[in-house]
Design an enzyme around this catalytic site. Structure first.
Site, mmCIF file in Angstrom:
data_model
loop_
_atom_site.group_PDB
_atom_site.id
_atom_site.type_symbol
_atom_site.label_atom_id
_atom_site.label_comp_id
_atom_site.label_asym_id
_atom_site.label_seq_id
_atom_site.Cartn_x
_atom_site.Cartn_y
_atom_site.Cartn_z
ATOM 1 C CG HIS A 1 -38.065 14.118 -18.836
ATOM 2 N ND1 HIS A 1 -36.765 14.551 -18.811
ATOM 3 C CD2 HIS A 1 -38.457 14.031 -17.546
ATOM 4 C CE1 HIS A 1 -36.374 14.710 -17.562
ATOM 5 N NE2 HIS A 1 -37.387 14.404 -16.769
ATOM 6 C CD GLU B 1 -35.712 14.131 -22.208
ATOM 7 O OE1 GLU B 1 -36.599 14.959 -22.460
ATOM 8 O OE2 GLU B 1 -35.169 14.037 -21.089
ATOM 9 C CB CYS C 1 -36.818 17.938 -16.279
ATOM 10 S SG CYS C 1 -37.316 17.180 -14.713
#
Lengths: 258, 216
Positions: free
Chosen positions: B196, B198, B88
């Site tokens: 993202h 994650e 990001c």
């Protein structure tokens, strides 16, 4: 292609899910983290925790829930309820929340939205708006902001308030109709469309979902970017996947990854 | 073997660290994930990860506040050719400049500016917030065996700015949001994702594990 989001919402009180979650075999239906793991596996697009803990002393329980969720779930998580200070936001984000939702603190002090957005970025500041239709004699209906679970009227116009908080840096609006919340009659479509059409940021429709057509209507007619629901998912009436497949059949772009 | 995740005050550190730990656990020789503010650990790490949420200038300021960190990262990645992953705003910082609110210099590893996205369809909201598919433009080891394209898997985005790269060759995947949005950039031993990983469930973890296996 960009997709519409389906967001289950878990009400958490003192670290426990209010009324429990019973759509899969959970060891502990009241553990928010177990519910989060189950929704992650079920393909929920995001998850929202609403902390309704009444006492300040028990506020720490939500942090523990968020921390444990972030260890097990790799999906976006929003946390709302009792967010009043920049420090509240910082601790939630550091615990693993991706977004925080601000409700009454934004009503009582608009500047807080600006401070929060400048500090953490627009993308993680959600303003939760609870609105109720007000009928005026001789005039057209409008929606006003209510606080304290719909009990306290503020006299503030919901559309104007939404525009104002967005101009101050809110990156998303979580819009709940207090007239429809808990009724299972569907979203207040007119309210949703009014707000969604008057702000440049995504609007999440909330309050009143009783069947899958309601989810479709929230997006197609209400122009919401995402739909939030609680009970229709928690008690196994519909799965996240069933909801999304229904929305696909209605022509909406949905993510069906598992 | 160690993976250094740089802690420069960015909010989503915990999630990023947990996702890398989870992805590493599935490997034969799991790499050690270290969250650090110490430039020396970054310099000696086998892989470097720069997460990031928030505004470009604020993140740059946070990174600069760690004495010697930019130098340690640059030496590890550029001189020692260690694999690097920017997430990001961590990815945006790889650009020449950021233009969010104010113009701020980036690391200049990828030539280009970070600019506000401008979807052609005015019904599209900003931020670009939610799940989108990825259109692969070039092959890359980190994308191996991942189902991409319009029928492929989705990645979770939440941003209003993107890296507008000067050289097309540096962009290896993009998303469509009323026009092209830069989704993945890569150059030499560095890769960066606007989305993202994650937060992108199984797809994200698979991508992180590809990164951990990558031996450029």
């Amino acid at each position: 292609m960009f997709k519409v989001r389906v967001i289950p919402c878990l009400d958490v009180k003192d670290g426990r899910v209010v009324k429990g979650v019973n759509f899969v075999d959970l060891r502990d239906a009241g553990d928010p983290v177990e519910a989060a793991i189950a929704y992650d596996a079920a393909g929920a697009d995001e998850l929202t925790f609403l902390d309704i803990t009444a006492t300040h002393e028990n506020r720490g329980t939500i942090l523990d829930v968020v921390r444990r969720t972030a260890e097990a779930c790799f999906m976006p998580v929003t946390v709302g309820g009792g967010v009043r200070t920049v420090d509240d936001i910082r601790t939630l984000l550091r615990a693993g929340a991706d977004k925080v939702s601000i409700n009454s603190a934004a009503v009582s002090r608009r500047e807080f939205v600006k401070e929060a957005a400048e500090k953490f970025g627009d993308q993680c500041i959600v303003v939760a708006i609870d609105a109720k239709r007000v009928t005026r004699a001789g005039g057209s209906d409008r929606w006003e902001i209510f606080t304290h679970g719909g009990r306290n009227s503020t006299g503030i116009d919901a559309v104007e308030f939404a525009q104002e908080v967005v101009s101050l840096g809110a990156g998303e609006i979580l819009l709940t109709s207090m007239d429809r919340d808990g009724t299972r009659q569907g979203f207040d479509i007119e309210l949703t469309r009014r707000i969604a059409d008057s702000v440049p940021v995504p609007v999440i429709a909330s309050g009143g979902v009783g069947n899958l057509d309601h989810l479709v209507a929230g997006v197609r007619d209400g122009h919401a970017s995402a739909v939030l629901a609680a009970s229709i998912f928690h008690f196994g009436e519909f799965s996240i996947q069933q909801a999304k497949e229904h929305m696909v059949r209605a022509g909406l772009p949905m993510r069906l990854d598992l | 073997m160690s993976v250094a995740i740089i802690d420069y005050g960015s909010g989503n550190l915990h999630s990023a660290a947990k996702a890398f730990e989870r992805a590493a656990r599935g490997m034969e020789n799991p790499e050690k994930i270290v969250v650090t503010r110490d430039p020396d650990i970054v310099f000696r790490a086998d892989r470097v990860v720069l997460p990031g949420v928030g505004a470009f200038a604020d993140c740059r300021k946070g990174l600069d506040s760690l004495d010697g960190m930019v130098q340690a990262m640059t030496e590890a990645v550029r001189d020692k050719a260690r694999p690097f992953f920017g997430i990001c705003v961590g990815m945006q910082l790889m650009a020449t400049r950021g233009k969010e609110y104010v113009t701020t210099p980036g690391l200049d590893w990828i030539s280009g500016d970070v600019e506000k996205i401008a979807p052609r369809d005015e019904n599209l909201k900003i931020p670009h917030m939610g799940w989108n598919t990825l259109e692969p433009l070039r092959e890359h080891p980190v994308l191996e065996r991942l189902p991409l394209g319009d029928k492929g898997r989705h990645a979770y985005f939440v941003h209003s700015y993107h890296l507008n790269a000067t050289n097309d060759a540096d962009v290896i995947a993009r998303a469509d949001y009323g026009g092209p949005v830069t989704a993945i950039v890569a150059k030499d031993t560095a890769i960066g994702t606007q989305f993202h990983p994650e937060k992108s469930q199984r797809f994200g973890l698979a991508l992180i594990s590809n990164f951990l296996k990558w031996k450029p």
